[in-house]
Design an enzyme around this catalytic site. Sequence first.
Site, short mmCIF file in Angstrom:
data_model
loop_
_atom_site.label_atom_id
_atom_site.label_comp_id
_atom_site.label_asym_id
_atom_site.label_seq_id
_atom_site.Cartn_x
_atom_site.Cartn_y
_atom_site.Cartn_z
N TYR A 31 -19.27 -13.45 -49.18
CA TYR A 31 -20.08 -12.41 -48.76
C TYR A 31 -19.29 -11.44 -48.02
O TYR A 31 -18.07 -11.77 -47.43
CB TYR A 31 -21.45 -12.77 -48.32
N LYS A 145 -14.64 -15.68 -46.04
CA LYS A 145 -15.90 -15.50 -45.80
C LYS A 145 -16.66 -16.09 -46.70
O LYS A 145 -17.26 -15.36 -47.59
CB LYS A 145 -16.30 -14.02 -45.65
N GLU A 177 -12.96 -18.19 -32.13
CA GLU A 177 -13.57 -16.88 -32.33
C GLU A 177 -14.98 -17.28 -31.88
O GLU A 177 -15.30 -18.30 -31.35
CB GLU A 177 -13.59 -16.44 -33.81
N LEU A 201 -11.98 -16.04 -39.04
CA LEU A 201 -12.02 -14.91 -40.15
C LEU A 201 -11.31 -13.65 -39.53
O LEU A 201 -11.64 -13.31 -38.14
CB LEU A 201 -13.56 -14.59 -40.39
N1 PLP Z 1 -15.78 -14.25 -37.44
C1 PLP Z 1 -16.72 -14.38 -37.81
C2 PLP Z 1 -17.22 -16.14 -38.11
C3 PLP Z 1 -17.59 -13.78 -38.67
O1 PLP Z 1 -19.01 -14.32 -39.26
C4 PLP Z 1 -17.67 -12.19 -38.30
C5 PLP Z 1 -18.56 -11.33 -38.96
O2 PLP Z 1 -19.76 -11.41 -39.10
C6 PLP Z 1 -16.40 -12.02 -37.77
C7 PLP Z 1 -15.60 -13.03 -37.32
C8 PLP Z 1 -16.34 -10.35 -37.45
O3 PLP Z 1 -15.66 -9.93 -38.68
P1 PLP Z 1 -16.00 -8.22 -39.01
O4 PLP Z 1 -15.35 -7.56 -38.08
O5 PLP Z 1 -15.32 -8.10 -40.50
O6 PLP Z 1 -17.41 -8.08 -39.20
#
Ligand code: PLP
Length: 282
Positions: A31, A145, A177, A201
């Site tokens: 997603y 993701k 994270e 991620l």
């Molecule tokens: N890390 C995780 C586990 C996430 O679920 C998300 C976003 O929902 C992020 C990092 C941040 O990613 P982005 O900046 O692309 O929203």
Amino acid sequence: AKVLVNDQLIERTEAVIDIEDRGYQFGDGVYEVIRIYDGMAFTADEHLDRFFHSAEKIKMEMPFDKQQMLQFIEQLIKENNLQDGSIYMQVTRGATARNHLFPGKDIKPVLTAYTKEVARPEEKLENGVKAMVTEDIRWLRCDIKSLNLLPNVLAKQEAKEQDCYEAILHRNGTVTEGSSSNAYIIKDGKIITHPATNLILNGITRQVILQLCQANQIPVAEEEFHLDDLKTADEIFVSSTTSEVMPIVQLDGQSIGDGKPGPLTKKLQSLFLEKIEEVKTQ
Ligand code: PLP
């Protein structure tokens, strides 16, 4: 509101998902969440690239190409008259009799997408939020993701129960994270965040932040850091599509710095805001 099911824009109440959809049964899908500011999709290209990469990593063929996906995004924004909000998009490996094995080529992946009005979290961005630390119990492909978010759900709930906005995760003491964000510390004027490996991620917001640092001569490093570094950091922030650059002012009940958003975090927030303004005027 109108939602997308494959290539059909239909009323949400008309949308039908099979009870044997693999997303529903196995979490077998990927997603994206894309931010919309003033009716403009922010970093949509980057999100779609990551979407296709996530699909590739789980050996799933996307049912549409990137250009078509961009069109769907435009249609959703227009049909729902979305100004400030987000678009959620997911693709699952399709619906067929439950079996762990991939379905045959005749079973097509299922794309769904919908829009939501969301305001920028201005009060939180201004004053900062609290976070807590918990163990990272996820699998070893956090770079995908994927729809499998149970460990993230458990961590976020734990945070909520401690009156915290976010749970910051660690693996054997190494900070990876947040449960739904990337995490950063600032020490002696330098920003540090975990490298984009299989353990995190690679956030699109993270990538924007790294670019902003480079363009503005702000020292930044993608390096591992540990719980001790987190506790003794001058500043901490997390980033995501909906949280933007979110200051963490308390960690496990202890104030970070003077308990207010720090100067470098605020500097990044203003650079990020400029970036949003840029996109709005395109
Ligand atoms: N890390 C995780 C586990 C996430 O679920 C998300 C976003 O929902 C992020 C990092 C941040 O990613 P982005 O900046 O692309 O929203």
